[in-house]
Design an enzyme around this catalytic site. Structure first.
Site, mmCIF file in Angstrom:
data_model
loop_
_atom_site.group_PDB
_atom_site.id
_atom_site.type_symbol
_atom_site.label_atom_id
_atom_site.label_comp_id
_atom_site.label_asym_id
_atom_site.label_seq_id
_atom_site.Cartn_x
_atom_site.Cartn_y
_atom_site.Cartn_z
ATOM 1 N N HIS A 120 19.321 0.556 3.230
ATOM 2 C CA HIS A 120 18.283 1.519 2.841
ATOM 3 C C HIS A 120 17.427 1.070 1.671
ATOM 4 O O HIS A 120 16.222 1.250 1.685
ATOM 5 C CB HIS A 120 18.963 2.853 2.496
ATOM 6 C CG HIS A 120 18.026 3.934 2.084
ATOM 7 N ND1 HIS A 120 17.016 4.397 2.910
ATOM 8 C CD2 HIS A 120 17.930 4.658 0.936
ATOM 9 C CE1 HIS A 120 16.352 5.358 2.292
ATOM 10 N NE2 HIS A 120 16.873 5.522 1.089
ATOM 11 N N SER A 151 0.805 -1.225 0.000
ATOM 12 C CA SER A 151 0.000 0.000 0.000
ATOM 13 C C SER A 151 0.835 1.271 0.000
ATOM 14 O O SER A 151 0.414 2.297 0.524
ATOM 15 C CB SER A 151 -0.933 0.005 1.212
ATOM 16 O OG SER A 151 -0.182 -0.069 2.421
ATOM 17 N N ARG A 180 25.746 7.479 -3.551
ATOM 18 C CA ARG A 180 25.625 6.961 -2.190
ATOM 19 C C ARG A 180 26.614 5.836 -1.873
ATOM 20 O O ARG A 180 27.088 5.736 -0.742
ATOM 21 C CB ARG A 180 24.200 6.456 -1.951
ATOM 22 C CG ARG A 180 23.182 7.582 -1.884
ATOM 23 C CD ARG A 180 21.781 7.039 -1.738
ATOM 24 N NE ARG A 180 20.827 8.134 -1.603
ATOM 25 C CZ ARG A 180 19.513 7.969 -1.506
ATOM 26 N NH1 ARG A 180 19.011 6.743 -1.536
ATOM 27 N NH2 ARG A 180 18.706 9.007 -1.385
ATOM 28 N N GLY A 191 12.536 13.368 -2.258
ATOM 29 C CA GLY A 191 11.657 13.830 -3.320
ATOM 30 C C GLY A 191 11.629 12.863 -4.485
ATOM 31 O O GLY A 191 11.960 11.682 -4.341
ATOM 32 N N ASP A 230 8.970 -9.709 1.612
ATOM 33 C CA ASP A 230 7.884 -10.671 1.422
ATOM 34 C C ASP A 230 7.605 -10.953 -0.055
ATOM 35 O O ASP A 230 7.465 -12.106 -0.467
ATOM 36 C CB ASP A 230 6.595 -10.161 2.083
ATOM 37 C CG ASP A 230 6.761 -9.902 3.567
ATOM 38 O OD1 ASP A 230 7.629 -10.540 4.182
ATOM 39 O OD2 ASP A 230 6.024 -9.065 4.108
ATOM 40 N N LYS A 253 0.081 -4.750 4.983
ATOM 41 C CA LYS A 253 0.535 -5.614 6.075
ATOM 42 C C LYS A 253 0.321 -4.968 7.446
ATOM 43 O O LYS A 253 0.015 -5.652 8.425
ATOM 44 C CB LYS A 253 2.003 -5.984 5.880
ATOM 45 C CG LYS A 253 2.482 -7.031 6.880
ATOM 46 C CD LYS A 253 3.752 -7.725 6.432
ATOM 47 C CE LYS A 253 4.955 -6.843 6.505
ATOM 48 N NZ LYS A 253 6.201 -7.597 6.306
ATOM 49 N N HIS A 263 22.286 3.692 2.901
ATOM 50 C CA HIS A 263 22.209 5.147 2.935
ATOM 51 C C HIS A 263 23.317 5.664 3.834
ATOM 52 O O HIS A 263 23.509 5.175 4.946
ATOM 53 C CB HIS A 263 20.847 5.612 3.457
ATOM 54 C CG HIS A 263 20.558 7.044 3.141
ATOM 55 N ND1 HIS A 263 21.193 8.082 3.787
ATOM 56 C CD2 HIS A 263 19.734 7.619 2.239
ATOM 57 C CE1 HIS A 263 20.756 9.236 3.288
ATOM 58 N NE2 HIS A 263 19.875 8.975 2.347
ATOM 59 N N ARG A 272 21.412 2.781 -7.028
ATOM 60 C CA ARG A 272 20.273 3.639 -7.357
ATOM 61 C C ARG A 272 20.634 5.115 -7.229
ATOM 62 O O ARG A 272 21.197 5.533 -6.224
ATOM 63 C CB ARG A 272 19.086 3.334 -6.437
ATOM 64 C CG ARG A 272 17.891 4.266 -6.655
ATOM 65 C CD ARG A 272 16.733 3.898 -5.757
ATOM 66 N NE ARG A 272 16.987 4.155 -4.358
ATOM 67 C CZ ARG A 272 16.784 5.332 -3.750
ATOM 68 N NH1 ARG A 272 16.362 6.380 -4.448
ATOM 69 N NH2 ARG A 272 17.027 5.468 -2.469
ATOM 70 N N GLU A 299 20.340 16.465 -5.571
ATOM 71 C CA GLU A 299 20.869 15.445 -4.679
ATOM 72 C C GLU A 299 22.091 14.790 -5.313
ATOM 73 O O GLU A 299 22.411 15.036 -6.485
ATOM 74 C CB GLU A 299 19.785 14.411 -4.361
ATOM 75 C CG GLU A 299 18.603 15.021 -3.596
ATOM 76 C CD GLU A 299 17.549 14.004 -3.215
ATOM 77 O OE1 GLU A 299 17.626 12.856 -3.705
ATOM 78 O OE2 GLU A 299 16.651 14.351 -2.445
#
Length: 535
Positions: free
Chosen positions: A352, A16, A291, A52, A224, A38, A245, A387, A123
């Protein structure tokens, strides 16, 4: 004997957050949707995302630049066609969010042009300011807006506090083909297993960073969806690339509190305990390096100096500026006695983001007919070996929309309606040894942190795999004999994901992006994704 409970829907969305809610809202005009959560509806990684969403809004920025930055951060393992697809579809996805009611920060100026109206931050790894945000609580704004729309929609049924146990497939029922038919789910409120039949199932369960002892993620991030898809016969890829992170708050009373990348984007420095900066010694981009580089630098300095943390310093910026742009961080730190306008912030790296996951195509379709995976749970080829900041929520939006369009086109096709047997718990009993779960949980997360963390080696990975196999045997025996519980279901999934991470890491004979091993410090000339295929 408890009554058999069976639900039916066109689409079952498991998860969700931004991905699940976006998919549900796009499909609800043409289909009946069950949205499974969950925990409480908002208790996911989306809600806690601070920074963001990356998208080209500035007239001086280009899609090509966004693509180039993503490819650089991905360290040669991104699928360029997927990166281009994502960057090209970013603007329409963001416009849908805006039209839905998400309020991003706007510039304080008289310029009312469409391209200049939003405040864009920058960023690490980005060559332009292209991050749309809502102060430092972007995820909260997105989550609250989308979940309110979902709760109001007559075609969306929200099931809160339900754990998905396993996917139901035609193969498991000894029927032709291999199509997803629904899922067995555990209703935590009445402690009973129920059945949900659905023509299409979408996994939007997020990542698996809870497999590590230190993580910025909420407690539900237990892998999961990855584990369920693997058990159902789906391939996974690049599970070795766990993003740590660089800057989580180091404080005994602030578990999991992340300090957004945007702090460094707005000029914050990383300092040793003696006050000296160290990032310029590791990378010419200093604090704005990707990162993986920043996290390894911090890890190196902490081990070299024997210190518990390093410090993030934005005290050289005006106090009004800091409080306006980072109100959530300012208030949270203030409750712990840290005034970020005058005090340096103690930070450590923490697990992270899961860059790998269930393999999908550009529509989010997995190897299993009718099963989609969207968001952090998926491996699309977007992130590669690392990422780029603020591409995560973007991936949720872009691929949820793509999956929705794909499902819409199939809704009118005929389908088989099989009888699905109810969950059988006649041969199990209530557990009287919950302490076993607690012990296994602690052991798993500790050896994953020690042996499969920021810096790895062959010996560490071999040790981790041996311990993982022993835990799997214990947990499977426990699962076979006792009734399910939240902790048992999560531990079963986490130990499966841990094995996948270790196996992917062992298969990569190089150091690249987020995967660094002292036995193979160099990069291969032609890297490939690490793909695992179920037996």
């Amino acid at each position: 004997m408890k009554q058999v409970v069976e639900h039916q829907s066109d689409v079952l969305v498991i998860g969700s957050g931004a991905a699940g809610l976006t998919l549900a809202l796009h499909l609800a005009e043409k289909a009946q949707v069950i949205l499974l959560s969950k925990g409480p509806l908002s208790e996911g990684s989306t809600y806690y995302a601070q920074g963001g969403i990356a998208s080209v809004f500035d007239e001086d920025d280009t899609i090509e630049s966004h693509v180039a930055d993503t490819l650089i951060a991905g360290a040669g393992l991104c699928d360029k066609s997927v990166v281009t697809f994502t960057a090209e579809n970013a603007r329409p996805a963001m416009q849908w969010l805006i039209d839905t009611g998400v309020a991003f920060d706007k510039e304080e100026s008289s310029d009312n042009s469409a391209q200049a109206q939003y405040h864009l931050t920058r960023e690490g790894g980005h060559s332009h300011r292209r991050i749309l945000h809502a102060a430092d609580a972007t995820g909260k704004e997105v989550q609250n807006t989308l979940q309110q729309r979902a709760l109001e929609h007559p075609n969306i049924r929200v099931f809160e506090k339900y754990n998905a146990i396993d996917l139901i497939t035609s193969r498991k029922l000894h029927k032709p083909g291999n199509k997803v038919l629904g899922a067995y789910v555990w209703n935590r409120q009445v402690e009973h297993v129920e059945t949900i039949k659905a023509r299409f199932v979408a996994i939007a369960t997020g990542g698996s960073s809870k497999v590590y002892q230190y993580t910025s993620n909420p407690d539900i991030a237990s892998g999961d969806g990855i584990a369920m898809a693997w058990r159902a016969g789906c391939r996974v890829a690049n599970m070795e690339f766990n993003q740590f992170h660089p800057t989580c708050l180091y404080h005994s009373e602030a578990r999991n509190f992340l300090l957004t990348e945007a702090l460094r984007g707005e000029g914050a420095y990383l300092r040793r305990p003696d006050g000296s900066r160290f990032m310029p010694e590791f990378d010419e981009r200093a604090e704005l390096a990707p990162r993986d580089i920043v996290a390894r630098a911090i890890d190196y300095e902490m081990k070299r100096l024997g210190v518990d943390c390093v410090y993030l310093d934005i005290t050289h910026k005006p106090a009004d500026f800091v409080i306006k742009h980072f109100p959530t961080i300012y208030q949270r730190c203030l409750t712990l006695g840290i005034d970020i306008t005058t005090d340096q912030i103690p930070v450590v790296p923490a697990a992270h983001y899961t860059c790998g996951g269930v393999m999908t195509d550009l529509h989010g379709q997995t190897d299993l007919n009718g099963l989609y995976a969207i968001g952090e749970v998926a491996y699309t080829g977007l992130h590669g070996a690392n990422r780029l900041a603020s591409n995560s929520l973007l991936e949720c939006l872009v691929f949820a929309r793509a999956a929705a369009f794909d499902i819409e086109h199939q809704l009118t096709k005929p389908h088989c309606d099989y009888n699905i047997p109810a969950w059988d718990e006649s041969l199990v009993t209530n557990s009287d040894e919950e302490v076993v779960i607690a012990h296994n949980w602690h052991e798993l997360r500790l050896f994953m942190w020690d042996y499969v963390g920021i810096v790895r080696s062959n010996k560490r990975l071999e040790r981790a795999l041996r311990r993982c196999h022993l835990l799997q045997q214990e947990i499977e025996e426990y699962y076979s004999n006792f009734r399910v519980s939240n902790n048992l279901l999560e531990l079963r999934n986490l130990v499966q994901v841990a094995e996948l991470i270790i196996r992917c890491a062992m298969s990569r004979k190089e150091s690249r992006g987020l995967h660094y091993t002292i036995d193979y410090p160099e990069q291969l000339a032609e890297p490939k994704p690490s793909i695992l295929i179920p037996d």
